[in-house]
Design an enzyme around this catalytic site. Sequence first.
Site, PDB file in Angstrom:
ATOM      1  N   GLU A  34      17.821  16.518  -3.548  1.00  0.00           N
ATOM      2  CA  GLU A  34      17.262  17.048  -2.306  1.00  0.00           C
ATOM      3  C   GLU A  34      16.658  15.919  -1.484  1.00  0.00           C
ATOM      4  OE1 GLU A  34      13.795  19.623  -3.419  1.00  0.00           O
ATOM      5  OE2 GLU A  34      14.421  19.046  -5.444  1.00  0.00           O
ATOM      6  N   LYS A  46      14.102  13.476   0.312  1.00  0.00           N
ATOM      7  CA  LYS A  46      12.711  13.062   0.097  1.00  0.00           C
ATOM      8  C   LYS A  46      12.037  13.060   1.471  1.00  0.00           C
ATOM      9  CE  LYS A  46       9.738   9.492  -1.874  1.00  0.00           C
ATOM     10  NZ  LYS A  46       8.884   9.371  -0.674  1.00  0.00           N
ATOM     11  N   ASP A  69       6.576  38.192  22.146  1.00  0.00           N
ATOM     12  CA  ASP A  69       5.239  37.972  22.710  1.00  0.00           C
ATOM     13  C   ASP A  69       4.534  39.302  23.003  1.00  0.00           C
ATOM     14  OD1 ASP A  69       5.648  35.262  22.579  1.00  0.00           O
ATOM     15  OD2 ASP A  69       6.216  35.054  24.677  1.00  0.00           O
ATOM     16  N   CYS A  97     -12.626  -2.793  24.637  1.00  0.00           N
ATOM     17  CA  CYS A  97     -13.185  -2.848  25.984  1.00  0.00           C
ATOM     18  C   CYS A  97     -14.654  -2.464  25.899  1.00  0.00           C
ATOM     19  CB  CYS A  97     -12.430  -1.875  26.895  1.00  0.00           C
ATOM     20  SG  CYS A  97     -13.285  -1.490  28.439  1.00  0.00           S
ATOM     21  N   ILE A 135       6.273  10.193  -7.792  1.00  0.00           N
ATOM     22  CA  ILE A 135       7.598  10.060  -8.397  1.00  0.00           C
ATOM     23  C   ILE A 135       7.964   8.587  -8.414  1.00  0.00           C
ATOM     24  CG2 ILE A 135      10.041  10.680  -8.234  1.00  0.00           C
ATOM     25  CD1 ILE A 135       9.254  13.181  -6.762  1.00  0.00           C
ATOM     26  N   ARG A 190      -2.352  16.814  -0.995  1.00  0.00           N
ATOM     27  CA  ARG A 190      -2.156  16.253  -2.331  1.00  0.00           C
ATOM     28  C   ARG A 190      -3.379  15.481  -2.810  1.00  0.00           C
ATOM     29  NH1 ARG A 190      -0.747  11.426  -4.539  1.00  0.00           N
ATOM     30  NH2 ARG A 190       0.151  11.577  -6.629  1.00  0.00           N
ATOM     31  N   CYS A 228     -10.443  -1.583  33.514  1.00  0.00           N
ATOM     32  CA  CYS A 228     -11.716  -1.612  34.248  1.00  0.00           C
ATOM     33  C   CYS A 228     -12.277  -3.011  34.433  1.00  0.00           C
ATOM     34  CB  CYS A 228     -12.754  -0.744  33.547  1.00  0.00           C
ATOM     35  SG  CYS A 228     -13.364  -1.446  31.988  1.00  0.00           S
ATOM     36  N   GLU A 278       6.181  20.345   1.869  1.00  0.00           N
ATOM     37  CA  GLU A 278       5.977  19.157   2.691  1.00  0.00           C
ATOM     38  C   GLU A 278       5.754  19.607   4.127  1.00  0.00           C
ATOM     39  OE1 GLU A 278       6.158  14.735   2.384  1.00  0.00           O
ATOM     40  OE2 GLU A 278       6.102  16.391   0.954  1.00  0.00           O
TER      41      GLU A 278
END
Length: 716
Positions: A151, A153, A71, A464, A116, A174, A451, A210
């Site tokens: 891998e 998804k 920091d 509402c 895919i 995308r 309310c 992703e």
Amino acid sequence: MTSAHSGSSPRHADPDENPYVESPLTDFEPVAELSEPEAAEQASLLRAAVREHDYRYYVEADPLIPDETYDRLFARLEELEDAFDLSTENSPTRRVGGEPLDELETVEHVAPMRSIDNATEADAVREFDERVRRGLDAEGFDPDAVEYVCEPKFDGLSVEVVYEDGEYVRAATRGDGREGDDVTEQVRTIRSVPGKLRGDAPARLAVRGEAYMPRDAFAAYNEELMERGEEPFANPRNAAAGTLRQLDPSVVAERPLEVFFFDVLGWENDGEGSSVERPDTHWAEFDAFDAFGLRRTDRVERVDDIEGALDYRDRLMADREDLNFAIDGVVISVDDRAHREALGSTARAPRWAFAYKFPPRTATTTVEGVTVQVGRTGRLTPVAELEPVEVGGVTVSRATLHNPAEIEALGVNVGDRVRIYRAGDVIPYVPEVVEKRSEGTYAFPETCPVCDAPVERDGPLAFCTGGLGCPAQLERAVEHWARRDALDIEGLGPERVEQLREAGLVASLPDLYDLTVDDLAALEGWGETSAENLIAELDATRDPPLDDFLAGLGIPDVGATTARALAAHFGGLDAVLDADEGALREVDDVGPEVAESIRTFLDADENRAAIEGLRERGVDPEPVEVETGDALDGLTFVFTGSLSTTRSEAQAHVEAHGADATSSVSGNTDYLVAGESPGRSKRDDADAKGVPVVDEAEFADLLGERGVAWPPEGDE
């Protein structure tokens, strides 16, 4: 089977040459005592060091220094950049967020981002393997030589990120696969996305990743939302998507987003010094990601047959609940790029990849009660309180019932046995009643549970009618009024708004402008200075631009862009207040539903009273003067790529001078204006239709010949 990559990668900062990497000293000399060259050198070292620390913390999860030391380094860099005007486009300090955007522009992808094909049955995966083998055999390859990379998804939001000469230049969602929303400034704030690549990189690299919200961070963030009385996100994917589409990058910077990179969309060398060749296999591309400092998952394996891929899926599904990111299956893809190119793609999906998805998760339990929540817009959402039950390893005690129409369709009531459905880590919901143990259907309340104002139905939804007079809506309305893309009132965050309401100082939006320094200074946690600062902030908003005023009211479906269009069209607040639905529909981008939404909001007694109350307290928006001309009459422009201004501003500028601006190239298009990093499809369409393509400098000359300035001077 191979399950790990190895090898060292270059660093952003060498500890032998940079004093801020390992055990850095943070007792800095005063900025005023530095010369400009000394400040520039120190800032350069700090940028490199902060990038290295970001990489070690967010990518490798192996920090070199304590958070407080980081920091101090970061604060020093900010101090130097501010004092000597040294900020750069991809400085780490840009991660705190830039100026709010007017809207999300649309940009073309470097290469198509295809879907895919997928299934939840093993037989469908084996059929995919058979198609791959037949295809390779037909193209002259040995089908027995095929290897697959497996891998997770990810269940997040797919993004394209583009680097030029190793520097971050663009990011996009995308979208439809060819075009997506430009989220460059939003993604810039995500610390696992490097602003500068490590080591040598190709001249242009486009990668697919992703964006997601880690599950622990998602749970904490949802808890924070519910504590503020706001509706929680349904699942981590919605949280990621909703965050990236925020127009204010500083909001994105405050939310816990991360990115995993998993594919190469484009890899280009310019022949002028950059000679980094693209790897021949997808597996080796992961090594390249490591070298570039692009974060990727370590749950990736390479297998030599489809049975190995099926086994990988079963093992990953067993580990699913222990992962800190949401997944809904695995992706199985051909490893060799030559094999991929031979197999090709359909219009929608590659033939060389397949998603083996996990089955949905369900359980049965009893409804013990129903709670009705009130959101900022007044929408009422019923939630089933359940006898706790385990669903996919998670204990579930609440499930959404969506809306009154869903309750009626299910015929559900307290005491019924219901099925709970949870898939893709969504908030659980009730798809069916499996055993009716009660009489009748739950009676949705006719008045607001907060309310007591009447409840109105709008199709399947309920609202509402208390408007700004409903406490549940009031706090959210005040927070919305203070947002940066509305009145931009610093110091009026959720906690302070709640404190003001609970103290009885703010029971309506106009009450903000009755506050005094003495009122505020008497509250816990306030001092004279903070009280004076907020009063000054409020006083500064008594003559707001009309579009900020309209955006701040929180009218459903009216964000900053629509507010600006309304202001430009009507010119003054009274004209907006008096406009009927027909007049509202004449405004660009205001269709029948939005016009009805605006009119309904403005006709509500509570909302009209709040607007008049604001005006009585001296909050009166400034009218808008709109000048138009015909210097560009008869011309039609299409814009692509990044310009020195936003695409919406470019379109508004040419339209203000009589031209048309459309989103796609046609035979009627006169010019395609191509900025930086343009997509391919519009250029291809322009070439096919014989439409001239001009860069921004040529565009400026073209407008200048007709007496129109570029870039816009903000006077249209």
